[in-house]
Design a protein around this motif. Sequence first.
Motif, mmCIF file in Angstrom:
data_model
loop_
_atom_site.group_PDB
_atom_site.id
_atom_site.type_symbol
_atom_site.label_atom_id
_atom_site.label_comp_id
_atom_site.label_asym_id
_atom_site.label_seq_id
_atom_site.Cartn_x
_atom_site.Cartn_y
_atom_site.Cartn_z
ATOM 1 N N UNK B 125 25.640 31.828 31.630
ATOM 2 C CA UNK B 125 26.327 32.644 32.153
ATOM 3 C C UNK B 125 26.518 33.868 30.889
ATOM 4 N N UNK B 126 25.700 35.341 30.930
ATOM 5 C CA UNK B 126 26.179 35.789 30.203
ATOM 6 C C UNK B 126 27.382 36.358 29.198
ATOM 7 N N UNK B 127 27.410 36.542 27.995
ATOM 8 C CA UNK B 127 28.500 36.664 27.124
ATOM 9 C C UNK B 127 29.889 37.845 27.782
ATOM 10 N N UNK B 128 28.668 39.180 28.376
ATOM 11 C CA UNK B 128 29.686 39.800 28.877
ATOM 12 C C UNK B 128 30.517 39.884 30.289
ATOM 13 N N UNK B 129 30.700 37.834 30.707
ATOM 14 C CA UNK B 129 31.052 38.560 32.304
ATOM 15 C C UNK B 129 31.689 36.836 31.569
ATOM 16 N N UNK B 130 33.451 37.521 32.073
ATOM 17 C CA UNK B 130 35.318 37.212 31.677
ATOM 18 C C UNK B 130 34.746 34.905 32.682
ATOM 19 N N UNK B 131 35.173 34.340 32.294
ATOM 20 C CA UNK B 131 35.044 33.261 32.839
ATOM 21 C C UNK B 131 36.039 33.651 33.591
ATOM 22 N N UNK B 132 37.004 34.219 34.743
ATOM 23 C CA UNK B 132 37.250 33.852 35.428
ATOM 24 C C UNK B 132 36.295 34.529 36.626
ATOM 25 N N UNK B 133 35.552 35.776 36.352
ATOM 26 C CA UNK B 133 34.377 36.038 37.127
ATOM 27 C C UNK B 133 33.131 34.802 37.590
ATOM 28 N N UNK B 134 33.161 34.291 36.148
ATOM 29 C CA UNK B 134 31.998 32.981 36.027
ATOM 30 C C UNK B 134 32.828 31.716 37.370
ATOM 31 N N UNK B 135 34.308 31.317 37.524
ATOM 32 C CA UNK B 135 34.209 30.817 38.262
ATOM 33 C C UNK B 135 33.925 30.896 39.109
ATOM 34 N N UNK B 136 33.660 32.441 39.818
ATOM 35 C CA UNK B 136 33.533 32.867 41.252
ATOM 36 C C UNK B 136 31.996 32.480 41.001
ATOM 37 N N UNK B 137 31.457 32.125 40.786
ATOM 38 C CA UNK B 137 29.456 32.341 40.934
ATOM 39 C C UNK B 137 29.541 30.960 42.004
ATOM 40 N N UNK B 138 30.443 30.338 42.228
ATOM 41 C CA UNK B 138 29.432 29.410 43.250
ATOM 42 C C UNK B 138 30.240 29.987 45.003
ATOM 43 N N UNK B 139 31.098 30.579 45.005
ATOM 44 C CA UNK B 139 31.488 31.156 46.540
ATOM 45 C C UNK B 139 30.668 32.219 46.173
ATOM 46 N N UNK B 140 30.298 33.726 45.254
ATOM 47 C CA UNK B 140 30.023 34.450 45.412
ATOM 48 C C UNK B 140 28.267 34.399 45.810
ATOM 49 N N UNK B 168 36.485 37.538 51.747
ATOM 50 C CA UNK B 168 36.267 39.154 51.829
ATOM 51 C C UNK B 168 35.148 39.013 50.725
ATOM 52 N N UNK B 169 34.672 38.147 49.879
ATOM 53 C CA UNK B 169 33.709 37.674 48.997
ATOM 54 C C UNK B 169 32.263 38.588 49.830
ATOM 55 N N UNK B 170 31.754 37.893 51.453
ATOM 56 C CA UNK B 170 31.569 38.150 52.605
ATOM 57 C C UNK B 170 30.932 39.966 52.401
ATOM 58 N N UNK B 171 32.135 40.142 53.008
ATOM 59 C CA UNK B 171 31.968 41.626 52.839
ATOM 60 C C UNK B 171 31.533 42.484 51.799
ATOM 61 N N UNK B 172 32.149 42.209 50.330
ATOM 62 C CA UNK B 172 31.624 43.039 49.350
ATOM 63 C C UNK B 172 30.127 42.634 48.932
ATOM 64 N N UNK B 273 23.730 35.023 42.947
ATOM 65 C CA UNK B 273 25.066 35.275 42.040
ATOM 66 C C UNK B 273 24.985 35.746 40.951
ATOM 67 N N UNK B 274 24.563 35.527 40.254
ATOM 68 C CA UNK B 274 24.506 35.152 38.673
ATOM 69 C C UNK B 274 23.909 37.025 39.091
ATOM 70 N N UNK B 275 23.413 37.180 39.924
ATOM 71 C CA UNK B 275 22.024 39.078 39.783
ATOM 72 C C UNK B 275 22.659 39.465 40.520
ATOM 73 N N UNK B 276 24.362 39.325 41.206
ATOM 74 C CA UNK B 276 25.180 39.988 42.111
ATOM 75 C C UNK B 276 26.003 40.779 40.535
ATOM 76 N N UNK B 277 26.575 39.388 39.988
ATOM 77 C CA UNK B 277 27.271 39.760 38.808
ATOM 78 C C UNK B 277 26.948 41.008 37.892
ATOM 79 N N UNK B 278 25.908 40.803 37.632
ATOM 80 C CA UNK B 278 24.802 41.381 36.638
ATOM 81 C C UNK B 278 24.286 42.634 37.738
#
Lengths: 321, 321
Positions: B125-140, B168-172, B273-278
């Motif tokens: 997980x990139x350092x810029x990604x918070x734990x809260x965002x990272x824990x959502x990678x699976x549903x994302x 909501x994740x699908x809509x986003x 999911x990680x690509x979308x986060x970035x």
Amino acid sequence: MRAVIFDGRLRFIERFPEPEIPSNWALIRVLKAGICKTDIEITKGYKNFKGVLGHEFVGVVERCHNPDWVQKRVVGEINVGCGECRQCVNGLERHCPRRRVLGIVGLNGCMADYCVLPLSNLHMVPASTTDHRAVLVEPLSAACEILEQIELTGSEQAVVLGDGRLGILCAWVFSTVLSDVTLVGHHPEKLKMAGWRTLKTTQLTANRAHSADIVVEATGSGKGLVDAVSLCRPRGKIVLKSTIASKSKINLLSIVVNEKSIIGSRCGRFKAGLRILEAFPDMPLERLISADYPIEQALEAFKVAIQPDTLKIVLDMTGEK
Amino acid sequence: MRAVIFDGRLRFIERFPEPEIPSNWALIRVLKAGICKTDIEITKGYKNFKGVLGHEFVGVVERCHNPDWVQKRVVGEINVGCGECRQCVNGLERHCPRRRVLGIVGLNGCMADYCVLPLSNLHMVPASTTDHRAVLVEPLSAACEILEQIELTGSEQAVVLGDGRLGILCAWVFSTVLSDVTLVGHHPEKLKMAGWRTLKTTQLTANRAHSADIVVEATGSGKGLVDAVSLCRPRGKIVLKSTIASKSKINLLSIVVNEKSIIGSRCGRFKAGLRILEAFPDMPLERLISADYPIEQALEAFKVAIQPDTLKIVLDMTGEK
């Protein structure tokens, strides 16, 4: 003219009024018309249709504004779109929400001496194609629709459930592009008759769970869909080919967890069916015709058509009027 | 170690045995773990799973054979395939018939101080990604799966049914590639919260019949599928995103006549999911976290998680052991 109508009950009428011809439409003298499962459903109330039945035919253009078409032998696409909506503009008249459908929705059908269709719906039939083959262009095109909806690589394993007319046609169409196709049915004679090219036929689905890339449901029963879902591999495709006028219970969980797709499939473009006819003159379509009946014997023909061992029953209008 | 287990009832255990580490696997110290609807289903008997719950996590690799990974913050793909079957060979471990699934099938999950996974399942997980965002990678990533399954041109009109986390994740995710996306739900606050980019939100589906190119069913109810079928245009696609452990009645006739497709959709590749986060650091994932609970309060956390107004509840393992 002679006509087979449904007005709450199925009837043969000796003197039904001949159809009027809208501009840009053609008057077609019908030679032969097939009896389809949808016709039988209509006599049970499907679509609440009242009028002349029939949507599978081969005929001769009797009158139209374009002399090039007069006296030509033709088959005709059954959907008449509004010509203006998003679907029509995209060449999908068969999905126009305001469409009329020959012998099914708002338009008298072809089980009569004459029917009318827009000239743009018609396709000429090559001289080499017999009337029996031509009358099957409509269901053959419906089978071809699957190839328009699913992209194939050629290495797919396909299973078709249901040894009725449509199931056999789907199996034959698949056999033109895939080498591993299996037709599953319950009628040994139909299965034997269906053998063509590399097509395999069987009465059993045991030991096949979750293996097929594509499963076509053409049994017309709710049970067929349940079987199709279990035969289909993860990420595989289930094609629903029969218009079952009922609600069916399916286990959605298996669809989601295994990411299967269920694809509804109905009418096809006649060009596809005619192309197959030309490319595969050895496709044994004639075997699908169980019998011809003169139009006067339509009621008896319908009785035979619903028998489980019957394949296609054809009404013939070429006899004395 | 501390762990949240299900053995017929949901329990918090203070001293659960630490997992053994198979070769080529990593021992992961879990920082945070999300509570998913599937976890709640498991406590009702889904998959008959017994053991440590949880499959959404962010953690730190504590021990493994490859020093490059040690002390790296990671998220992990949840499916562990056999590595030998047709699905695994094609990179579809998530469809391996013999797969184990973290906290769902045959493998203890991540609601514990430690869990284990093959190193090949992990992503840094990139350092810029918070734990809260990272824990959502699976549903994302599960939401991103739709983009892998459906080819889009960019001009499609999409409707997502269900204003829960996954809806909501699908809509986003759709809103990253489509400009006409509507989220339909029943919870005004969730809908308001979901606003992002051009996403439209509404409580109404009236006047929308048969118009959407794509409809995502993420309500988790049988009724949702019925609505999805009627909202979808002819030839359109219905994506089933919720694992509803029940049988649903649907009218197959509309699927066939209108040639609609129903596409089951489940887990996705974490890379997506990680690509979308970035690419979309402004995607407001944090809004989906309703609350954090220390792992000791897991039972209370589960109670809150099933409330209709709750979005994502996260268990925190970083407190004192």
